[in-house]
Design a protein around this motif. Structure first.
Motif, PDB file in Angstrom:
ATOM      1  N   ILE A   1       0.948  -1.283  -0.092  1.00  0.00           N
ATOM      2  CA  ILE A   1      -0.181  -0.108   0.071  1.00  0.00           C
ATOM      3  C   ILE A   1       0.946   1.182  -0.046  1.00  0.00           C
ATOM      4  O   ILE A   1       1.865   1.421   0.876  1.00  0.00           O
ATOM      5  CB  ILE A   1      -0.909   0.079   1.317  1.00  0.00           C
ATOM      6  CG1 ILE A   1      -2.097  -1.187   1.098  1.00  0.00           C
ATOM      7  CG2 ILE A   1      -1.584   1.346   1.324  1.00  0.00           C
ATOM      8  CD1 ILE A   1      -1.541  -2.216   1.619  1.00  0.00           C
ATOM      9  N   LYS A   2       0.742   1.867  -0.933  1.00  0.00           N
ATOM     10  CA  LYS A   2       1.952   3.335  -1.196  1.00  0.00           C
ATOM     11  C   LYS A   2       1.004   4.617  -1.256  1.00  0.00           C
ATOM     12  O   LYS A   2       0.164   4.808  -1.893  1.00  0.00           O
ATOM     13  CB  LYS A   2       2.531   3.061  -2.390  1.00  0.00           C
ATOM     14  CG  LYS A   2       3.411   1.812  -2.625  1.00  0.00           C
ATOM     15  CD  LYS A   2       4.491   1.605  -3.600  1.00  0.00           C
ATOM     16  CE  LYS A   2       5.421   0.570  -3.554  1.00  0.00           C
ATOM     17  NZ  LYS A   2       6.687   0.678  -4.576  1.00  0.00           N
ATOM     18  N   LEU A   3       1.413   5.304  -0.416  1.00  0.00           N
ATOM     19  CA  LEU A   3       1.054   6.668  -0.355  1.00  0.00           C
ATOM     20  C   LEU A   3       1.834   7.594  -1.256  1.00  0.00           C
ATOM     21  O   LEU A   3       3.176   7.628  -1.351  1.00  0.00           O
ATOM     22  CB  LEU A   3       1.203   7.118   1.018  1.00  0.00           C
ATOM     23  CG  LEU A   3       0.969   8.853   1.376  1.00  0.00           C
ATOM     24  CD1 LEU A   3      -0.603   8.929   1.167  1.00  0.00           C
ATOM     25  CD2 LEU A   3       1.165   9.121   2.804  1.00  0.00           C
ATOM     26  N   LEU A   4       1.012   8.430  -1.962  1.00  0.00           N
ATOM     27  CA  LEU A   4       1.859   9.265  -3.048  1.00  0.00           C
ATOM     28  C   LEU A   4       2.196  10.467  -2.310  1.00  0.00           C
ATOM     29  O   LEU A   4       1.557  10.966  -1.244  1.00  0.00           O
ATOM     30  CB  LEU A   4       0.826   9.773  -3.960  1.00  0.00           C
ATOM     31  CG  LEU A   4       0.375   8.591  -4.937  1.00  0.00           C
ATOM     32  CD1 LEU A   4      -0.286   9.187  -6.002  1.00  0.00           C
ATOM     33  CD2 LEU A   4       1.398   7.702  -5.327  1.00  0.00           C
TER      34      LEU A   4
ATOM     35  N   ALA B   1      -3.916  10.675  -1.816  1.00  0.00           N
ATOM     36  CA  ALA B   1      -4.125   9.717  -2.872  1.00  0.00           C
ATOM     37  C   ALA B   1      -3.197   8.502  -2.410  1.00  0.00           C
ATOM     38  O   ALA B   1      -2.010   8.808  -1.850  1.00  0.00           O
ATOM     39  CB  ALA B   1      -3.840  10.045  -4.390  1.00  0.00           C
ATOM     40  N   PHE B   2      -3.434   7.101  -2.598  1.00  0.00           N
ATOM     41  CA  PHE B   2      -2.726   6.106  -2.368  1.00  0.00           C
ATOM     42  C   PHE B   2      -3.341   5.116  -3.253  1.00  0.00           C
ATOM     43  O   PHE B   2      -4.192   5.165  -3.562  1.00  0.00           O
ATOM     44  CB  PHE B   2      -2.978   5.811  -0.791  1.00  0.00           C
ATOM     45  CG  PHE B   2      -3.994   5.364  -0.389  1.00  0.00           C
ATOM     46  CD1 PHE B   2      -4.402   4.080  -0.222  1.00  0.00           C
ATOM     47  CD2 PHE B   2      -4.891   6.273   0.401  1.00  0.00           C
ATOM     48  CE1 PHE B   2      -5.794   3.557   0.271  1.00  0.00           C
ATOM     49  CE2 PHE B   2      -6.071   5.852   0.695  1.00  0.00           C
ATOM     50  CZ  PHE B   2      -6.592   4.503   0.686  1.00  0.00           C
ATOM     51  N   TYR B   3      -2.357   4.131  -3.167  1.00  0.00           N
ATOM     52  CA  TYR B   3      -2.921   2.814  -4.075  1.00  0.00           C
ATOM     53  C   TYR B   3      -2.463   1.414  -3.363  1.00  0.00           C
ATOM     54  O   TYR B   3      -1.642   1.347  -2.779  1.00  0.00           O
ATOM     55  CB  TYR B   3      -2.297   3.010  -5.405  1.00  0.00           C
ATOM     56  CG  TYR B   3      -0.744   2.790  -5.719  1.00  0.00           C
ATOM     57  CD1 TYR B   3      -0.106   1.486  -5.833  1.00  0.00           C
ATOM     58  CD2 TYR B   3      -0.007   4.140  -5.828  1.00  0.00           C
ATOM     59  CE1 TYR B   3       1.243   1.330  -5.986  1.00  0.00           C
ATOM     60  CE2 TYR B   3       1.203   3.863  -6.124  1.00  0.00           C
ATOM     61  CZ  TYR B   3       1.942   2.725  -6.267  1.00  0.00           C
ATOM     62  OH  TYR B   3       3.069   2.376  -6.420  1.00  0.00           O
ATOM     63  N   LEU B   4      -3.189   0.506  -3.842  1.00  0.00           N
ATOM     64  CA  LEU B   4      -3.088  -1.046  -3.314  1.00  0.00           C
ATOM     65  C   LEU B   4      -2.154  -1.324  -4.633  1.00  0.00           C
ATOM     66  O   LEU B   4      -2.648  -1.307  -5.707  1.00  0.00           O
ATOM     67  CB  LEU B   4      -4.232  -1.552  -3.467  1.00  0.00           C
ATOM     68  CG  LEU B   4      -5.354  -1.149  -2.368  1.00  0.00           C
ATOM     69  CD1 LEU B   4      -6.731  -2.089  -2.464  1.00  0.00           C
ATOM     70  CD2 LEU B   4      -4.790  -0.898  -0.998  1.00  0.00           C
TER      71      LEU B   4
END
Length: 259
Positions: free
Chosen positions: A88-91, A96-99
């Motif tokens: 799980i990465k936070l921009l 915004a973040f993504y799986l």
């Protein structure tokens, strides 16, 4: 601040601890602008992510259980079913973040208030393959790398910007900016301004999340409050409390007031 970068700095690691290594087993919607993702964790237990993207009240929550109705529901993002969540990465400095899925794909949570959306990338280096809110057509041109920002939070940079809080740290949000104003930020000299900015950053980096009621509206904040409804160091719990108050209870109160 429930959609704020500084809150996501705590939410993403908490989410990673829960579902990293897990597999997405369902993704569907049965209510307008609401998307449910079911993850099978490493121990086999289910974990649910609820993204409510109503323009008037956007939120993320994590129900302990979720019963899918037998009618009036639709499967979404079929491409992610069976995919393993590898991270799980936070921009950087973004709401915004993504799986990360199987290391090569991503489901991006772009939490930009009334223009929030979920975007599926079948390649991290390209534009989205599919989006949830199709009316936000411009989202089909987004690239994850272009969303990230780089900020220099140094004293020299602060002086260069003449203490302009919105330019120095545009991710602050309304309540931290209001706190600075109440502390006399606008009238203060540069040294005092930098001290106040350092204080508010310290508060934003403390893992204490508070849900409050102010003027009949509910808010989640990282700043200390005199009369909190709930204070917790658990980011997932904070999201769930906020959802129960700001969405469920607020909707009930609105209906009651109309009777």
């Amino acid at each position: 601040m429930h959609l704020n970068y500084h809150f996501f700095k705590f939410l993403c690691p908490a989410l990673k601890d829960e579902i990293s290594g897990g597999t997405i087993t369902a993704c569907f919607s049965q209510n307008k602008e609401e998307l449910i993702i079911e993850v099978s964790k490493l121990d086999g237990s289910p974990f649910f992510i609820r993204a409510l993207l109503l323009p008037s009240n956007t939120s993320i929550s994590f129900p302990k259980d979720f019963k899918r109705s037998k009618k009036n529901n639709v499967d979404l993002f079929p491409e992610i079913i069976g995919r393993k969540i590898t991270d799980i990465k936070l921009l950087n400095f973004e709401r915004a973040f993504y799986l990360a899925l199987d290391d090569t794909q991503a489901l991006l949570f772009k939490m930009h208030g009334s223009r929030s959306n979920l975007l599926y990338f079948n390649d991290l280096k390209t534009t989205p393959f599919a989006i949830f809110r199709k009316e936000l057509k411009e989202d089909m041109t987004l690239r994850i790398q272009e969303l990230e920002k780089s900020l220099e939070l140094t004293k020299d940079r602060f002086w260069e910007l003449e203490g302009n809080a919105s330019q120095f740290l545009p991710t602050l949000g309304k309540r931290p900016r209001a706190w600075l104003k109440e502390e006399g930020y606008l009238e203060a000299d540069m040294e005092t301004r930098f001290t106040l900015m350092s204080e508010v950053i310290d508060m934003l980096e403390s893992p204490l999340f508070t849900v409050i009621n102010e003027n009949d509206n509910y808010y989640l904040t990282l700043l200390p409050c005199a009369s909190p409804i709930v204070s917790t160091s658990d980011a997932l719990e904070a999201c769930n409390v906020y959802f129960q108050k700001a969405v469920v209870k607020k909707n009930f109160e609105n209906v009651k007031n109309q009777l």
